[in-house]
Scaffold this motif. Structure first.
Motif, PDB file in Angstrom:
ATOM      1  N   ARG A  76       0.832  -1.215   0.000  1.00 52.94           N
ATOM      2  CA  ARG A  76       0.000   0.000   0.000  1.00 52.94           C
ATOM      3  C   ARG A  76       0.865   1.263   0.000  1.00 52.94           C
ATOM      4  O   ARG A  76       0.443   2.308  -0.499  1.00 52.94           O
ATOM      5  N   GLY A  77       2.041   1.155   0.581  1.00 56.48           N
ATOM      6  CA  GLY A  77       2.915   2.321   0.619  1.00 56.48           C
ATOM      7  C   GLY A  77       3.795   2.478  -0.599  1.00 56.48           C
ATOM      8  O   GLY A  77       4.539   3.467  -0.696  1.00 56.48           O
ATOM      9  N   TYR A  78       3.714   1.530  -1.546  1.00 55.27           N
ATOM     10  CA  TYR A  78       4.610   1.588  -2.710  1.00 55.27           C
ATOM     11  C   TYR A  78       4.341   2.815  -3.577  1.00 55.27           C
ATOM     12  O   TYR A  78       5.266   3.543  -3.954  1.00 55.27           O
ATOM     13  N   LYS A  79       3.085   3.051  -3.894  1.00 55.03           N
ATOM     14  CA  LYS A  79       2.762   4.157  -4.799  1.00 55.03           C
ATOM     15  C   LYS A  79       3.120   5.520  -4.195  1.00 55.03           C
ATOM     16  O   LYS A  79       3.797   6.319  -4.860  1.00 55.03           O
ATOM     17  N   PRO A  80       2.704   5.859  -2.957  1.00 58.11           N
ATOM     18  CA  PRO A  80       3.103   7.174  -2.424  1.00 58.11           C
ATOM     19  C   PRO A  80       4.606   7.323  -2.266  1.00 58.11           C
ATOM     20  O   PRO A  80       5.150   8.415  -2.471  1.00 58.11           O
ATOM     21  N   LEU A  89       5.377  12.737   1.957  1.00 66.29           N
ATOM     22  CA  LEU A  89       6.044  11.985   3.012  1.00 66.29           C
ATOM     23  C   LEU A  89       5.072  11.636   4.138  1.00 66.29           C
ATOM     24  O   LEU A  89       5.184  10.574   4.759  1.00 66.29           O
ATOM     25  N   GLN A  90       4.118  12.512   4.405  1.00 70.04           N
ATOM     26  CA  GLN A  90       3.087  12.204   5.396  1.00 70.04           C
ATOM     27  C   GLN A  90       2.230  11.035   4.928  1.00 70.04           C
ATOM     28  O   GLN A  90       1.846  10.167   5.730  1.00 70.04           O
ATOM     29  N   CYS A  91       1.938  11.001   3.650  1.00 75.65           N
ATOM     30  CA  CYS A  91       1.170   9.880   3.099  1.00 75.65           C
ATOM     31  C   CYS A  91       1.981   8.589   3.164  1.00 75.65           C
ATOM     32  O   CYS A  91       1.442   7.519   3.421  1.00 75.65           O
ATOM     33  N   VAL A  92       3.299   8.683   2.934  1.00 74.13           N
ATOM     34  CA  VAL A  92       4.168   7.517   3.073  1.00 74.13           C
ATOM     35  C   VAL A  92       4.137   7.004   4.506  1.00 74.13           C
ATOM     36  O   VAL A  92       4.016   5.797   4.763  1.00 74.13           O
ATOM     37  N   HIS A 113       1.425   4.616   5.767  1.00 80.84           N
ATOM     38  CA  HIS A 113       1.481   3.196   5.411  1.00 80.84           C
ATOM     39  C   HIS A 113       2.686   2.486   6.012  1.00 80.84           C
ATOM     40  O   HIS A 113       2.578   1.323   6.413  1.00 80.84           O
ATOM     41  N   ILE A 114       3.840   3.148   6.066  1.00 77.39           N
ATOM     42  CA  ILE A 114       5.022   2.450   6.573  1.00 77.39           C
ATOM     43  C   ILE A 114       5.142   2.562   8.082  1.00 77.39           C
ATOM     44  O   ILE A 114       5.872   1.774   8.704  1.00 77.39           O
ATOM     45  N   HIS A 115       4.463   3.522   8.714  1.00 82.67           N
ATOM     46  CA  HIS A 115       4.317   3.642  10.170  1.00 82.67           C
ATOM     47  C   HIS A 115       5.554   4.114  10.914  1.00 82.67           C
ATOM     48  O   HIS A 115       5.448   4.457  12.091  1.00 82.67           O
ATOM     49  N   TYR A 116       6.717   4.129  10.285  1.00 82.70           N
ATOM     50  CA  TYR A 116       7.937   4.544  10.972  1.00 82.70           C
ATOM     51  C   TYR A 116       8.644   5.625  10.181  1.00 82.70           C
ATOM     52  O   TYR A 116       8.770   5.527   8.947  1.00 82.70           O
ATOM     53  N   MET A 117       9.119   6.645  10.911  1.00 81.30           N
ATOM     54  CA  MET A 117       9.819   7.744  10.270  1.00 81.30           C
ATOM     55  C   MET A 117      10.697   8.436  11.310  1.00 81.30           C
ATOM     56  O   MET A 117      10.207   8.817  12.372  1.00 81.30           O
ATOM     57  N   PRO A 118      11.994   8.589  11.053  1.00 81.00           N
ATOM     58  CA  PRO A 118      12.855   9.301  12.013  1.00 81.00           C
ATOM     59  C   PRO A 118      12.372  10.728  12.237  1.00 81.00           C
ATOM     60  O   PRO A 118      11.810  11.360  11.335  1.00 81.00           O
ATOM     61  N   ASP A 119      12.620  11.239  13.420  1.00 80.89           N
ATOM     62  CA  ASP A 119      12.139  12.572  13.768  1.00 80.89           C
ATOM     63  C   ASP A 119      12.700  13.655  12.853  1.00 80.89           C
ATOM     64  O   ASP A 119      12.022  14.634  12.545  1.00 80.89           O
ATOM     65  N   HIS A 120      13.949  13.492  12.415  1.00 78.51           N
ATOM     66  CA  HIS A 120      14.564  14.558  11.625  1.00 78.51           C
ATOM     67  C   HIS A 120      14.032  14.641  10.201  1.00 78.51           C
ATOM     68  O   HIS A 120      14.381  15.556   9.474  1.00 78.51           O
ATOM     69  N   TRP A 121      13.184  13.702   9.782  1.00 77.93           N
ATOM     70  CA  TRP A 121      12.547  13.835   8.463  1.00 77.93           C
ATOM     71  C   TRP A 121      11.456  14.892   8.491  1.00 77.93           C
ATOM     72  O   TRP A 121      11.153  15.482   7.460  1.00 77.93           O
ATOM     73  N   ARG A 122      10.847  15.098   9.662  1.00 77.47           N
ATOM     74  CA  ARG A 122       9.748  16.053   9.774  1.00 77.47           C
ATOM     75  C   ARG A 122      10.244  17.464   9.452  1.00 77.47           C
ATOM     76  O   ARG A 122      11.182  17.970  10.050  1.00 77.47           O
ATOM     77  N   THR A 147      17.184  13.711   3.264  1.00 82.47           N
ATOM     78  CA  THR A 147      16.012  12.894   3.602  1.00 82.47           C
ATOM     79  C   THR A 147      15.709  11.913   2.488  1.00 82.47           C
ATOM     80  O   THR A 147      15.416  10.738   2.733  1.00 82.47           O
ATOM     81  N   ARG A 148      15.796  12.400   1.265  1.00 75.95           N
ATOM     82  CA  ARG A 148      15.543  11.529   0.110  1.00 75.95           C
ATOM     83  C   ARG A 148      16.533  10.366   0.085  1.00 75.95           C
ATOM     84  O   ARG A 148      16.167   9.223  -0.208  1.00 75.95           O
ATOM     85  N   ASP A 149      17.802  10.611   0.404  1.00 75.57           N
ATOM     86  CA  ASP A 149      18.809   9.557   0.407  1.00 75.57           C
ATOM     87  C   ASP A 149      18.523   8.522   1.488  1.00 75.57           C
ATOM     88  O   ASP A 149      18.754   7.322   1.296  1.00 75.57           O
ATOM     89  N   GLU A 150      18.015   8.968   2.632  1.00 72.75           N
ATOM     90  CA  GLU A 150      17.685   8.021   3.698  1.00 72.75           C
ATOM     91  C   GLU A 150      16.459   7.191   3.327  1.00 72.75           C
ATOM     92  O   GLU A 150      16.386   6.012   3.672  1.00 72.75           O
ATOM     93  N   VAL A 151      15.495   7.807   2.660  1.00 76.93           N
ATOM     94  CA  VAL A 151      14.355   7.022   2.182  1.00 76.93           C
ATOM     95  C   VAL A 151      14.822   5.998   1.151  1.00 76.93           C
ATOM     96  O   VAL A 151      14.323   4.871   1.099  1.00 76.93           O
TER      97      VAL A 151
END
Length: 810
Positions: free
Chosen positions: A361-365, A443-446, A449-458, A466-470
């Motif tokens: 489900r998270g693939y497209k966003p 990124l909020q939509c991502v 679905h993936i449920h986890y995101m480091p704080d510094h991405w916000r 950020t793009r490189d870490e994703v």
């Protein structure tokens, strides 16, 4: 991604106290031969439950055995065909370096010098002589034969064991093979739990729970997830000129599991018990030295086998991907979830199919977010390369249409093929001119679905870092192939020079984070999802956890895993500490829903929000999720068409709280009315949502409920409910960690510990606009064969600079 190397010394976590049935601790049950099919006292429940799960996910006995058979045939074909190409083809004849003269009476003068296929193939006698005279080829063939015989024996054992599982499904679970595909895993699991009451498959517990079954299937997987969460495994490397690189391949992961779990000298004495010496702290230094020697030997073995594994990897990749690349060169630019990403994003106690569905489900966003970054300079170069290559290709095609003899010109077909590949690759770097630049919303939509995101991405979604870490979680297909090819070379050095240095930390980790559960055995303590022992105060566990910073799971994994497991298994009764956390979360949701937008308003915005996120084919739950994510933008921009003076400041968290509270309202009201209202069909009311309230319901999707299968709809809404929880909990975490960033209604938050169970809600009723719910869309991706069960996926790439010049900005 906490720095695990900062750990000084672990504090011992005491074993969980479980009440064992009196007198059954050492009970042995004798089963007469006539009762063999009753499946009493199964000795290895780990293997048994795992095989039951794989049997269900791989669609039964026939499909599994057909797959095993073709794997044997495929290996045999690769070895045989490669040997034939090396020894039995006359390449000088094939490339016309040696003339051929057919002098027979049956050949016309024009055909005497024409090369035929038999001319390019050596005779069987000559081919045999070449093989016999090459000792290196003979050695490789012997090694391949030994491996193939080993695989054959393994397949034979699998046939016997899975035939028994087939009989278990038919006789014990009462599920016929032609009906297997109609049963969800939850339904199979419910039958397993019911069967335990009758047959006592496990003699140490009279009743099994959903968590017991998950623990046995995912015993070692939970350890891997925990070690990735605590940054214990050396998968992040500092490479000169490349910086921080994540490297985790199938081969490296296989070696980790071999060393730690089931190989010779591993830490576990059997499938379910850690060796007792690793539970004592007195000889930790000696055990660390012993583990270091085992890792060294494993690294040297990998180094010795490196040439053979490398040859196989190259051959398999060549036969697997060459035709696909020729037919679809752009497939190399497609993305896939890396193996590291699958472990980093995985919840504790999350089965393979649950993880695959969530990441699907998270693939497209995620693809949209990654594609929103381009290099303006690279775009200009790609456009010009495509223009020049297209011009030459157009001329060649026109000449070929005019006279087909042009194709007989040497290398003309090669030129046409190469030009087509170049044009396809160049076009992949040219962005869509109609794309809108909205990285934060994507990124909020991502995250939903993936449920986890480091704080510094916000707040940094538009940055290339950020793009490189994703990209470390969501890698290019080409990078995946390259890493797998490099794996036989890199893996030995990681084992010898990096993993060995972490031997003491690994010993301490298994001693401090292993607990024994009656009827299950030794498991990773993080898998208990115990808020008191592993909760994080900044993730809504303040006042409920006793964990030190070393014992806390990173990124809210304990809290999010608990919510995910509770939603996926609604009949599960959590322990007291977990129940308290869930109750407090419900109270917090109901309190925040009072200041949030009405669900009627969110439903009316769904079509517009879906359009904003380019989710034209979304299902009902997807549309509702889109409206929650986009509602703060609409509120701030005034697109709602309402007087902004009467619209309070709104965030995604308040919108999520409003929908979650409405879900609970829908459940309670429908239980009393006995008809299908609101967001969920009546057949699902008793088992889907976690909330209860006195508010009236939303009546928006009842017209389409009857057209959607209850199981599929339950899965969709359970996933949407978890996505809403992920958004809500991340917002509260940001509020707790960075209060200066919050605004509007979050300026004066109500701590969870100050809420009371009798928090009331005023009734809010309304009929939302009806939303159509088309069938769920299968999200894209270049599918590989299932990895988690063979053990699958792989990983990473860093990309180009962010693009700001193409398309519009939000």
């Amino acid at each position: 991604m906490a720095n695990f190397e900062a750990y000084q010394e672990y504090q011992r976590i005491e074993d969980f106290e479980e009440d064992s049935p009196p007198g059954e601790e050492d009970l042995l049950v004798h089963v007469p031969e006539g009762l063999k099919d009753s499946w009493h006292h199964i000795k290895n429940l780990d293997n048994f439950f795992t095989r039951i799960y794989h049997f269900h996910q791989k669609n039964g006995f026939a499909c599994m055995m057909l797959t095993e058979f073709f794997e044997l045939v495929q290996f045999l074909f690769v070895v045989t065909f490669t040997t034939f190409l090396v020894n039995c083809v006359e390449y000088d004849v094939l490339f016309a370096d040696r003339p051929v003269n057919h002098t027979g009476s049956g050949h016309s003068p024009l055909d005497r010098n024409k090369v035929t296929l038999p001319d390019a193939i050596a005779s069987s006698q000559k081919c045999t002589e070449r093989i016999q005279n090459n000792s290196w080829i003979i050695f490789l063939l012997i090694m391949a034969a030994i491996f193939w015989v080993y695989r054959l024996v393994k397949v034979f054992c699998n046939v016997l064991s899975y035939w028994e599982i087939r009989q278990f499904y038919i006789k014990a679970l009462k599920i016929r093979m032609d009906e297997l595909c109609n049963f969800t895993w939850q339904e199979v699991q419910d039958r397993l739990i019911s069967l335990q009451r009758e047959q006592q498959m496990c003699i140490h517990k009279k009743e099994l729970t959903e968590l017991d079954i998950y623990h046995r299937i995912l015993r070692f997987k939970n350890y891997m997830v925990a070690m990735i969460n605590k940054s214990l495994l050396p998968v992040q490397l500092q490479v000169p000129f490349l910086g921080n690189v994540v490297f985790l391949t199938q081969g490296l992961k296989y070696n980790f599991e071999l060393i730690l779990f089931w190989g010779p000298g591993s830490l576990f004495q059997n499938k379910w018990n850690l060796h007792p010496k690793y539970k004592r702290s007195g000889n930790r230094l000696e055990l660390a030295q012993q583990l270091s020697r085992i890792i060294l030997l494993m690294g040297l073995a990998n180094l010795l086998l490196c040439p053979f594994i490398l040859v196989w990897q190259v051959l398999y990749a060549f036969f697997s991907y060459t035709e696909v690349i020729r037919r679809e060169p752009g497939s190399l630019g497609a993305r896939r979830w890396s193996l590291y990403g699958r472990l980093y994003l995985r919840h504790f106690n999350e089965l393979n199919h649950e993880l695959h569905g969530r990441l699907g489900r998270g693939y497209k966003p995620t693809s949209k977010y990654m594609n929103s970054f381009t290099s303006p300079m690279l775009t200009v170069l790609a456009k010009n390369i495509a223009f020049f290559s297209g011009s030459v290709l157009a001329v060649l095609i026109a000449l070929t249409v005019y006279d087909e003899d042009v194709l007989t010109v040497q290398h003309i077909l090669t030129a046409i093929t190469v030009l087509g590949v170049v044009i396809t690759i160049a076009r992949s770097f040219i962005p869509d001119e109609h794309m809108v630049w909205c990285p934060e919303q994507l990124l909020q939509c991502v995250l939903a679905h993936i449920h986890y995101m480091p704080d510094h991405w916000r707040g940094n979604a538009n940055k290339s870092e950020t793009r490189d870490e994703v990209a470390q979680l969501f890698q290019y297909k080409a990078v995946f192939i390259l890493e797998e090819l490099l794996s036989p070379i890199v893996t030995p050095f990681i084992l010898i020079f990096v993993l060995r240095n972490k031997s003491l930390e690994i010993i301490d980790f298994f001693r401090n984070f292993t607990v024994e559960v009656v009827g299950v055995g030794d498991i990773c303590s993080f898998a208990q999802m115990d808020i008191r022992r592993h909760g994080n105060p900044t993730w809504m566990s303040e006042g409920q956890t006793e964990a030190s910073i070393y014992q806390q799971a990173e990124n809210g994994k304990t809290e999010l895993s608990l919510m995910h497991f509770t939603i996926k298994n609604p009949h599960w009764q959590p322990p007291q500490e977990s129940s308290v956390f869930i109750s407090h979360l419900k109270e917090k949701v109901h309190h925040d829903a009072q200041g949030g937008p009405s669900t009627q308003l969110l439903l009316s915005e769904a079509p517009l929000c879906t359009s904003l996120q380019s989710n034209e084919s979304g299902t009902g739950p997807d549309n509702l999720l889109a409206s929650v994510l986009a509602h703060p933008i609409l509120t701030a921009s005034g697109l709602q068409g309402r007087d902004s003076r009467f619209i309070p400041p709104s965030t995604a968290a308040s919108a999520a709280a409003s929908v979650l509270a409405s879900l609970s309202t829908s459940q309670l009201a429908n239980a009393s009315r006995g008809r299908s209202h609101g967001l969920l069909p009546s057949s699902l009311h008793h088992e889907t949502t976690m909330y209860r309230s006195d508010r009236t319901v939303i009546d928006s999707m009842s017209n389409s409920d009857s057209r959607i299968r209850s199981n599929a709809l339950h899965s969709e809404f359970a996933s949407a409910e978890m996505s809403l929880h992920a958004i809500y909990m991340h917002e509260l975490h940001q509020q707790s960690s960075h209060p200066q960033r919050t605004s509007g209604q979050w300026q004066n938050p109500v701590p969870m510990r100050d809420l009371h169970t009798n928090t009331g809600l005023k009734a809010r009723s309304g009929l939302g606009s009806s939303i159509s719910m088309p069938a769920p869309v299968h999200l894209g991706g270049w599918q590989e064969e299932e990895e988690e069960e063979n053990e699958d996926d792989q990983e990473i790439n860093s990309g180009s600079a962010p693009k700001q010049g193409t398309g519009s900005n939000c």
